[in-house]
Design a protein around this motif. Structure first.
Motif, PDB file in Angstrom:
ATOM      1  N   LEU A 136       1.610   4.736  24.720  1.00 39.27           N
ATOM      2  CA  LEU A 136       1.134   5.411  25.586  1.00 39.27           C
ATOM      3  C   LEU A 136      -0.379   4.954  26.089  1.00 39.27           C
ATOM      4  CD1 LEU A 136       1.684   8.344  27.140  1.00 39.27           C
ATOM      5  CD2 LEU A 136       0.277   9.184  25.138  1.00 39.27           C
ATOM      6  N   THR A 137      -0.393   4.708  27.180  1.00 41.83           N
ATOM      7  CA  THR A 137      -1.720   4.124  27.912  1.00 41.83           C
ATOM      8  C   THR A 137      -2.452   5.566  28.794  1.00 41.83           C
ATOM      9  OG1 THR A 137      -0.800   2.093  28.214  1.00 41.83           O
ATOM     10  CG2 THR A 137      -2.917   2.645  29.308  1.00 41.83           C
ATOM     11  N   ILE A 138      -3.666   5.829  28.398  1.00 37.20           N
ATOM     12  CA  ILE A 138      -4.298   6.908  28.965  1.00 37.20           C
ATOM     13  C   ILE A 138      -5.007   6.541  30.087  1.00 37.20           C
ATOM     14  CG2 ILE A 138      -5.872   8.890  28.472  1.00 37.20           C
ATOM     15  CD1 ILE A 138      -3.448   8.624  26.689  1.00 37.20           C
ATOM     16  N   ALA A 139      -4.726   7.362  31.308  1.00 34.56           N
ATOM     17  CA  ALA A 139      -5.308   6.933  32.477  1.00 34.56           C
ATOM     18  C   ALA A 139      -6.748   7.808  32.557  1.00 34.56           C
ATOM     19  CB  ALA A 139      -4.745   7.253  33.774  1.00 34.56           C
ATOM     20  N   GLU A 140      -6.549   9.272  32.524  1.00 32.51           N
ATOM     21  CA  GLU A 140      -7.873  10.006  32.376  1.00 32.51           C
ATOM     22  C   GLU A 140      -7.086  11.554  31.811  1.00 32.51           C
ATOM     23  OE1 GLU A 140      -9.418  11.693  35.902  1.00 32.51           O
ATOM     24  OE2 GLU A 140      -8.052  11.010  37.219  1.00 32.51           O
ATOM     25  N   VAL A 141      -8.069  12.269  31.079  1.00 34.32           N
ATOM     26  CA  VAL A 141      -7.826  13.528  30.825  1.00 34.32           C
ATOM     27  C   VAL A 141      -8.803  14.519  31.394  1.00 34.32           C
ATOM     28  CG1 VAL A 141      -6.549  13.138  28.572  1.00 34.32           C
ATOM     29  CG2 VAL A 141      -9.031  12.986  28.614  1.00 34.32           C
ATOM     30  N   PRO A 142      -8.546  14.902  32.676  1.00 33.87           N
ATOM     31  CA  PRO A 142      -9.129  16.081  33.270  1.00 33.87           C
ATOM     32  C   PRO A 142      -9.382  17.121  32.471  1.00 33.87           C
ATOM     33  CG  PRO A 142      -7.503  15.252  34.705  1.00 33.87           C
ATOM     34  CD  PRO A 142      -7.284  14.726  33.253  1.00 33.87           C
ATOM     35  N   ARG A 143     -10.709  17.951  32.775  1.00 33.64           N
ATOM     36  CA  ARG A 143     -11.224  19.110  32.009  1.00 33.64           C
ATOM     37  C   ARG A 143     -11.760  18.814  30.687  1.00 33.64           C
ATOM     38  NH1 ARG A 143      -7.346  24.038  29.969  1.00 33.64           N
ATOM     39  NH2 ARG A 143      -9.108  25.417  29.280  1.00 33.64           N
ATOM     40  N   TRP A 144     -11.435  17.973  29.794  1.00 37.88           N
ATOM     41  CA  TRP A 144     -11.899  17.670  28.609  1.00 37.88           C
ATOM     42  C   TRP A 144     -13.039  16.523  28.531  1.00 37.88           C
ATOM     43  CZ3 TRP A 144     -10.262  21.639  26.256  1.00 37.88           C
ATOM     44  CH2 TRP A 144      -8.984  22.242  26.689  1.00 37.88           C
ATOM     45  N   GLU A 145     -14.058  16.993  27.696  1.00 34.13           N
ATOM     46  CA  GLU A 145     -15.311  15.827  28.098  1.00 34.13           C
ATOM     47  C   GLU A 145     -15.094  14.988  26.549  1.00 34.13           C
ATOM     48  OE1 GLU A 145     -19.344  17.094  29.185  1.00 34.13           O
ATOM     49  OE2 GLU A 145     -18.475  19.079  29.351  1.00 34.13           O
ATOM     50  N   ALA A 146     -15.153  13.907  26.617  1.00 34.30           N
ATOM     51  CA  ALA A 146     -15.315  12.957  25.624  1.00 34.30           C
ATOM     52  C   ALA A 146     -16.274  13.148  24.777  1.00 34.30           C
ATOM     53  CB  ALA A 146     -15.062  11.213  25.950  1.00 34.30           C
ATOM     54  N   PRO A 147     -15.849  13.410  23.344  1.00 32.82           N
ATOM     55  CA  PRO A 147     -16.827  13.579  22.197  1.00 32.82           C
ATOM     56  C   PRO A 147     -18.148  12.739  22.128  1.00 32.82           C
ATOM     57  CG  PRO A 147     -14.768  14.078  21.266  1.00 32.82           C
ATOM     58  CD  PRO A 147     -14.503  13.225  22.496  1.00 32.82           C
ATOM     59  N   ALA A 148     -17.792  11.229  22.317  1.00 34.83           N
ATOM     60  CA  ALA A 148     -18.982  10.410  22.322  1.00 34.83           C
ATOM     61  C   ALA A 148     -19.838  10.723  23.422  1.00 34.83           C
ATOM     62  CB  ALA A 148     -18.250   8.892  22.562  1.00 34.83           C
ATOM     63  N   GLU A 149     -19.243  11.171  24.641  1.00 32.65           N
ATOM     64  CA  GLU A 149     -20.317  11.376  25.871  1.00 32.65           C
ATOM     65  C   GLU A 149     -20.981  12.527  25.693  1.00 32.65           C
ATOM     66  OE1 GLU A 149     -17.801  11.219  29.345  1.00 32.65           O
ATOM     67  OE2 GLU A 149     -17.124   9.120  29.020  1.00 32.65           O
ATOM     68  N   VAL A 150     -20.346  13.557  24.979  1.00 34.10           N
ATOM     69  CA  VAL A 150     -20.925  14.725  24.968  1.00 34.10           C
ATOM     70  C   VAL A 150     -22.276  14.399  23.706  1.00 34.10           C
ATOM     71  CG1 VAL A 150     -20.963  17.019  23.531  1.00 34.10           C
ATOM     72  CG2 VAL A 150     -19.023  16.284  25.154  1.00 34.10           C
ATOM     73  N   ARG A 187     -28.106  14.010  22.809  1.00 34.00           N
ATOM     74  CA  ARG A 187     -29.229  13.108  22.279  1.00 34.00           C
ATOM     75  C   ARG A 187     -30.408  13.058  23.387  1.00 34.00           C
ATOM     76  NH1 ARG A 187     -25.220  10.179  19.506  1.00 34.00           N
ATOM     77  NH2 ARG A 187     -25.173   8.760  21.421  1.00 34.00           N
ATOM     78  N   GLU A 188     -29.654  12.741  24.739  1.00 40.54           N
ATOM     79  CA  GLU A 188     -30.608  12.355  25.716  1.00 40.54           C
ATOM     80  C   GLU A 188     -31.486  13.825  26.000  1.00 40.54           C
ATOM     81  OE1 GLU A 188     -28.593  10.996  29.139  1.00 40.54           O
ATOM     82  OE2 GLU A 188     -27.896   9.297  27.991  1.00 40.54           O
ATOM     83  N   ARG A 189     -30.952  14.899  25.650  1.00 33.16           N
ATOM     84  CA  ARG A 189     -31.509  15.971  25.870  1.00 33.16           C
ATOM     85  C   ARG A 189     -32.543  16.610  24.964  1.00 33.16           C
ATOM     86  NH1 ARG A 189     -26.428  19.904  27.428  1.00 33.16           N
ATOM     87  NH2 ARG A 189     -27.909  21.593  27.219  1.00 33.16           N
ATOM     88  N   GLY A 190     -32.581  15.678  23.697  1.00 35.61           N
ATOM     89  CA  GLY A 190     -33.569  16.067  22.802  1.00 35.61           C
ATOM     90  C   GLY A 190     -32.825  16.771  21.659  1.00 35.61           C
ATOM     91  N   TRP A 191     -31.447  16.900  21.717  1.00 35.18           N
ATOM     92  CA  TRP A 191     -30.947  17.700  20.342  1.00 35.18           C
ATOM     93  C   TRP A 191     -30.696  16.455  19.342  1.00 35.18           C
ATOM     94  CZ3 TRP A 191     -27.044  21.914  21.580  1.00 35.18           C
ATOM     95  CH2 TRP A 191     -27.481  22.860  22.655  1.00 35.18           C
ATOM     96  N   GLU A 192     -31.652  16.329  18.448  1.00 37.09           N
ATOM     97  CA  GLU A 192     -31.666  15.081  17.448  1.00 37.09           C
ATOM     98  C   GLU A 192     -30.570  15.618  16.383  1.00 37.09           C
ATOM     99  OE1 GLU A 192     -35.494  14.021  16.077  1.00 37.09           O
ATOM    100  OE2 GLU A 192     -36.238  13.796  17.959  1.00 37.09           O
ATOM    101  N   PHE A 193     -30.633  17.068  15.941  1.00 36.98           N
ATOM    102  CA  PHE A 193     -29.703  17.400  14.908  1.00 36.98           C
ATOM    103  C   PHE A 193     -29.014  18.611  15.432  1.00 36.98           C
ATOM    104  CE2 PHE A 193     -33.339  15.351  12.862  1.00 36.98           C
ATOM    105  CZ  PHE A 193     -33.053  14.286  12.294  1.00 36.98           C
ATOM    106  N   PRO A 194     -27.935  18.363  16.268  1.00 30.54           N
ATOM    107  CA  PRO A 194     -27.298  19.333  16.817  1.00 30.54           C
ATOM    108  C   PRO A 194     -26.446  20.474  15.652  1.00 30.54           C
ATOM    109  CG  PRO A 194     -26.924  17.600  17.916  1.00 30.54           C
ATOM    110  CD  PRO A 194     -27.529  17.239  16.784  1.00 30.54           C
TER     111      PRO A 194
END
Length: 342
Positions: free
Chosen positions: A51-65, A70-77
């Motif tokens: 199975l090759t994934i193209a995209e999964v609309p709606r869901w945000e990738a954990p790594a990107e979240v 971190r960019e927003r300053g949430w060091e220890f969420p």
């Protein structure tokens, strides 16, 4: 192998879990070369083995979240799973709210209510990031702590069992033979529900046929289509917390089961109340105000329910109403008590 298959919400969520590394193996999907979501977006392709994934609309990738936090300053969420606690005093100043949403449509009213509850937490001065995640509310496929870790957060607490999402809406689905008294009981039930302060919509079989199903005949396929349309409209009403009272003949068990599944998917477990208006065939024929049974007996109406076409009496009804010797008000109040849990 079919060229393309359309996946449901729960299946797309399973693809997302696999894509995000939240599942060890690819989900079991129907054989196809391409898979799309409900909007027709290509989600994945398959060569029959991989199975090759193209995209999964709606869901945000954990790594990107995690990177965004971190960019927003949430060091220890800190993460909270599900709806916020009744007492929010123990919550930190920043909270990642993980809302289980697999199998729920994006416009799910139950999910919106849970998200809105976090809006009230924001009003206390806390910063809250609400994130729908691809696990089911009733039985999350990933432990809450592991899920939080995948999104770069530490689990603070929550409704760790997920819990079914319910809107509080109801569909009261009255089924029975022609002339059984479904419409009369349904109309009285609507009056009683209004007296209880409920917002109610009546979907009577004859009226729906005139307005929603104009052009349909009385073949089995057309009758099924009519009932499914009633069920879909009723599910939309219940999804947003309203009450729909329906009164079709709905003679076939498989179609009634389909409507039940759709309503409970939209409005939550227990939102569908099947009412069997169990007036006997002999009594329905004796009433026969429209002369339909007499015409069916003469062969003038083909495939007439109870005469030349079967009526599959429910074995899963929440309420069975015996109308013989009882007033309409008595029958309607029996259903009302079941709807209100009295």
């Amino acid at each position: 192998m079919p060229a393309r298959s359309r996946l449901g919400d729960a299946q797309v969520a399973a693809v997302a879990r696999y894509h995000f590394g939240l599942a060890d193996a690819a989900p079991e999907l129907p054989p196809a070369e391409e898979y799309e979501d409900a909007q027709g977006v290509l989600v994945a392709t398959s060569d029959g083995e991989d199975l090759t994934i193209a995209e999964v609309p709606r869901w945000e990738a954990p790594a990107e979240v995690a990177a965004d936090l971190r960019e927003r300053g949430w060091e220890f969420p800190a993460a909270w799973f599900g709806a916020p606690p009744a007492d929010v005093s123990g919550l930190p100043s920043r909270v990642l709210a993980l809302l289980p949403a697999a199998g729920l449509p994006p416009d799910s009213a139950a999910l919106a209510r849970r998200a809105a509850a976090w809006g009230a937490v924001r009003a206390t001065g806390r910063e809250v990031a609400v994130l729908p995640v691809p696990v089911t509310p009733e039985a999350p496929e990933v432990p809450a702590a592991d899920l939080a870790a995948a999104y770069g957060a530490e689990l603070l607490g929550g409704d760790l069992g997920g819990g079914p999402l319910a809107t509080g809406g109801r569909v009261v689905f009255c089924t029975g033979l022609s002339g059984a008294g479904k419409s009369t009981i349904a109309a009285r039930l609507v009056e009683l529900l209004v007296e209880e302060g409920r917002t109610v919509t009546l979907l009577d079989g004859d009226e729906v046929r005139h307005h929603l199903s104009a052009g349909l005949g009385f073949s089995r396929a057309d009758r099924n289509t009519n009932v499914l349309r009633i069920g879909w409209v009723a599910a939309q009403i219940a999804k947003h917390g309203g009450t729909a009272v329906c009164a079709p003949i709905a003679p076939y068990a498989d179609v009634r089961a389909h409507v039940r599944r759709e309503v409970e998917r939209q409005a939550g477990p227990g939102s569908f109340v099947l009412v069997h208006v169990a007036t006997s065939l002999a009594e329905c024929e004796a009433r026969d105000r429209k002369g339909l049974y007499a015409r069916a007996r003469r062969g003038e109406i083909p495939a007439f329910t109870g005469i030349s076409d079967p009526y599959e009496a429910p074995v899963d009804a929440e309420v069975t109403v015996e109308t013989s010797g009882r007033s309409v008000d008595e029958c309607a109040r029996q259903v009302l008590d079941a709807v209100l849990g009295r």
